[in-house]
Design a protein around this motif. Structure first.
Motif, PDB file in Angstrom:
ATOM      1  N   PRO A   1      60.369  12.590  26.380  1.00  0.00           N
ATOM      2  CA  PRO A   1      61.246  13.546  25.688  1.00  0.00           C
ATOM      3  C   PRO A   1      60.697  13.905  24.315  1.00  0.00           C
ATOM      4  CG  PRO A   1      62.228  11.357  25.718  1.00  0.00           C
ATOM      5  CD  PRO A   1      61.034  11.299  26.613  1.00  0.00           C
ATOM      6  N   HIS A   2      60.891  15.165  23.920  1.00  0.00           N
ATOM      7  CA  HIS A   2      60.376  15.621  22.631  1.00  0.00           C
ATOM      8  C   HIS A   2      61.168  15.065  21.457  1.00  0.00           C
ATOM      9  CE1 HIS A   2      57.816  18.142  24.927  1.00  0.00           C
ATOM     10  NE2 HIS A   2      58.759  18.969  25.312  1.00  0.00           N
ATOM     11  N   HIS A   3      62.413  14.662  21.704  1.00  0.00           N
ATOM     12  CA  HIS A   3      63.245  14.089  20.647  1.00  0.00           C
ATOM     13  C   HIS A   3      63.598  12.663  21.036  1.00  0.00           C
ATOM     14  CE1 HIS A   3      64.076  17.741  18.176  1.00  0.00           C
ATOM     15  NE2 HIS A   3      63.611  18.291  19.282  1.00  0.00           N
ATOM     16  N   ALA A   4      63.411  11.750  20.115  1.00  0.00           N
ATOM     17  CA  ALA A   4      63.533  10.327  20.416  1.00  0.00           C
ATOM     18  C   ALA A   4      64.938   9.949  20.879  1.00  0.00           C
ATOM     19  CB  ALA A   4      63.143   9.511  19.181  1.00  0.00           C
TER      20      ALA A   4
ATOM     21  N   ASP B   1      51.219  13.169  24.534  1.00  0.00           N
ATOM     22  CA  ASP B   1      52.549  12.629  24.241  1.00  0.00           C
ATOM     23  C   ASP B   1      52.542  11.558  23.155  1.00  0.00           C
ATOM     24  OD1 ASP B   1      53.767  14.169  26.251  1.00  0.00           O
ATOM     25  OD2 ASP B   1      53.215  12.712  27.795  1.00  0.00           O
ATOM     26  N   THR B   2      51.409  11.298  22.534  1.00  0.00           N
ATOM     27  CA  THR B   2      51.339  10.177  21.585  1.00  0.00           C
ATOM     28  C   THR B   2      52.256  10.375  20.386  1.00  0.00           C
ATOM     29  OG1 THR B   2      49.387  11.223  20.598  1.00  0.00           O
ATOM     30  CG2 THR B   2      49.006   9.527  22.268  1.00  0.00           C
ATOM     31  N   ARG B   3      52.387  11.612  19.940  1.00  0.00           N
ATOM     32  CA  ARG B   3      53.266  11.859  18.788  1.00  0.00           C
ATOM     33  C   ARG B   3      54.724  11.577  19.143  1.00  0.00           C
ATOM     34  NH1 ARG B   3      53.046  17.694  16.123  1.00  0.00           N
ATOM     35  NH2 ARG B   3      50.920  16.959  15.718  1.00  0.00           N
ATOM     36  N   SER B   4      55.173  12.057  20.300  1.00  0.00           N
ATOM     37  CA  SER B   4      56.555  11.820  20.723  1.00  0.00           C
ATOM     38  C   SER B   4      56.802  10.340  20.965  1.00  0.00           C
ATOM     39  CB  SER B   4      56.849  12.621  21.996  1.00  0.00           C
ATOM     40  OG  SER B   4      56.758  14.013  21.758  1.00  0.00           O
TER      41      SER B   4
END
Length: 481
Positions: free
Chosen positions: A323-326, A353-356
């Motif tokens: 998911p883009h938002h934690a 996806d490492t940033r998310s």
């Protein structure tokens, strides 16, 4: 403490005993006395903690006195999605089996005439999504001046879906003397502003740290490639090889991906069904019922299934997309490990996806273990994950789990949306539009970056689906000078 010490009526206690509950959960134990004392309540608790019973049980006790008038409901419960609204109706039916109360459910995908008929007979409990509620009010079929208790459930989900302007309007239409019960899993600043505006000295009940996962859920990560076929291969291998899998929910970020993955799983022999916001109401109910009864063992779903749905025995959750938002991660994995049972949540992580993933671990304060080698990081450019440009995937821009207000204003109030009568339900992806999903009025959303809507982004991602009018394909003649 037992339910007998909370001040509930004898009829409610008998129903609770027949259901099989003996001890209240922490939020029920703390909230019920305040509700019975007619105080406003702000309840903050993670999913699966029994929030629904925390307001249904005391409301049934209070509704034993008085009688509803035609088109003037006594209590109002607002839910962000149809599935949650229908689930609350089931809870009232279960706990109110010894009460003579009238209920009405106002959601999209159902005939206006049938709903009007129930309102005209008078209802004690009105359960609604904001868009359909305002549709009935604007038609003059509903009066809100008799509301004694207002419940706003899953408030942070309301914020995600753009319902806050509608919620503010509804609160102003209801008498100020009402009692307000406000429940949310998290408290972002916009929700806190709503609480400060419409609640009067509420009793704040926080039974768990915000944005924490249940201790009964085992969280794991597995590395995948960036190509869709690589992710599908990894998912199929996990489903076949994971230990103790009884059933599973597979979450995707976009409705289009839900449909593609569902077809892929069925093609490879898996007993799967699908759920997303572009399916009509009958297809969505059929899909959920088939998963609940065990007819289908895998439910491929968008975030419409991430909040509040009571499917207590889900053994596994797979995040096909990070998911883009934690916060969405917390709600997704909360579908397993419920009611004290153990569960497993596995997230497929690609290099993009490492940033998310970092945001999720920062929010939860937990470093999630890897199954095998960790994913290799992106290049220094740190390009955003696919779909991040449009905000929260399915909920961004004009798309998402929205559309009731615009899509159901056909002639005579009937829905313009065709009904899907096929069985099993087909999660066909339709062109991005306002669907009949409980939608507020158009508001400016963070999902439209640089003036670009999700419709434009979807077209960019699917060039083969672009439509060009025939006149643009005609050859043109250029006159020689």
């Amino acid at each position: 403490m037992s339910f007998e010490h909370l001040g509930l009526s004898d009829k409610v206690l008998v129903a609770v005993k027949e259901v099989g509950y003996t001890e209240p959960t922490p939020i029920q134990e703390q909230a019920i006395p305040h509700v019975l004392a007619h105080r406003d309540v702000l309840g903050i608790a993670q999913t699966g903690t029994g929030k629904t019973a925390a307001f249904t049980l005391p409301m049934l006790t209070m509704l034993e006195q008085g009688r509803a008038k035609a088109r003037m409901p006594r209590t109002l419960i607002l839910e962000p999605t149809r599935e949650l609204a229908a689930q609350v109706e089931e809870e009232f039916g279960k706990y109110g089996q010894h009460h003579k109360i009238n209920m009405a459910l106002l959601i999209g995908g159902v005939s206006f005439d049938d709903q009007d008929a129930k309102l005209s007979r008078g209802v004690d409990v009105l359960i609604a999504t904001p868009g359909r509620l305002l549709d009935h009010f604007e038609r003059g079929k509903l009066l809100l001046s008799g509301i004694e208790i207002l419940v706003i459930d899953e408030a942070d989900r309301m914020l995600d879906m753009g319902f806050i302007p509608d919620i503010e309007r509804i609160c102003r239409l209801i008498p100020m003397t009402r009692q307000t019960l406000f429940f949310s899993a998290t408290m972002p600043p916009e929700i806190q502003r709503l609480v400060d505006t419409f609640l009067h000295q509420p009793a704040r009940i926080e039974v768990a740290k915000q944005a924490t996962a249940a201790a009964t859920v085992i969280q794991q990560l597995i590395a995948t490639g960036s190509e869709p076929h690589e992710k599908r291969d990894v998912l199929r291998r996990l489903i076949r090889e994971v230990e103790g899998l009884k059933n599973a929910i597979v979450f995707c970020n976009r409705k289009r991906e839900v449909a593609v993955l569902w077809r892929s799983l069925v093609k490879h022999g898996f007993n799967a069904t699908a759920l997303h916001g572009d399916m009509d109401q009958r297809a969505r109910i059929a899909s959920l019922d088939s998963f609940r009864t065990g007819e289908a063992t895998i439910l491929v779903a968008s975030d419409v299934a991430a909040r509040g749905l009571d499917i207590p025995e889900v053994s596994h959750v797979f995040n096909y997309d990070v998911p883009h938002h934690a916060e969405d991660y917390i709600h997704r994995i909360g579908r397993t490990g419920r009611a004290g049972r153990s569960g497993t949540a596995v997230t497929l992580v690609s290099p993009a996806d490492t940033r998310s993933l970092g945001a999720i671990e920062k929010l939860t304060g937990v470093q999630i273990n890897w199954l095998g080698a960790p994913v290799s990081h992106e290049s220094s450019s740190e390009r955003p994950a696919r779909g991040e440009r449009g905000g929260r995937g399915e909920r961004s821009g004009r798309g998402g789990e929205r559309g009731e207000r615009g899509g159901e204003r056909g002639k005579g109030g009937s829905s313009r949306r065709p009904r899907d009568t096929a069985s099993p339900p087909s999660p066909r992806v339709q062109p991005e539009r306002k669907n009949t999903e409980d939608t507020p009025r158009p508001v400016t959303r963070p999902g439209n970056v640089g003036g670009r809507s999700r419709r434009a982004e979807t077209a960019e991602d699917n060039d083969e689906n672009l439509f060009l009018p025939a006149f643009l394909l005609r050859p043109t003649r250029i006159k020689a000078e």
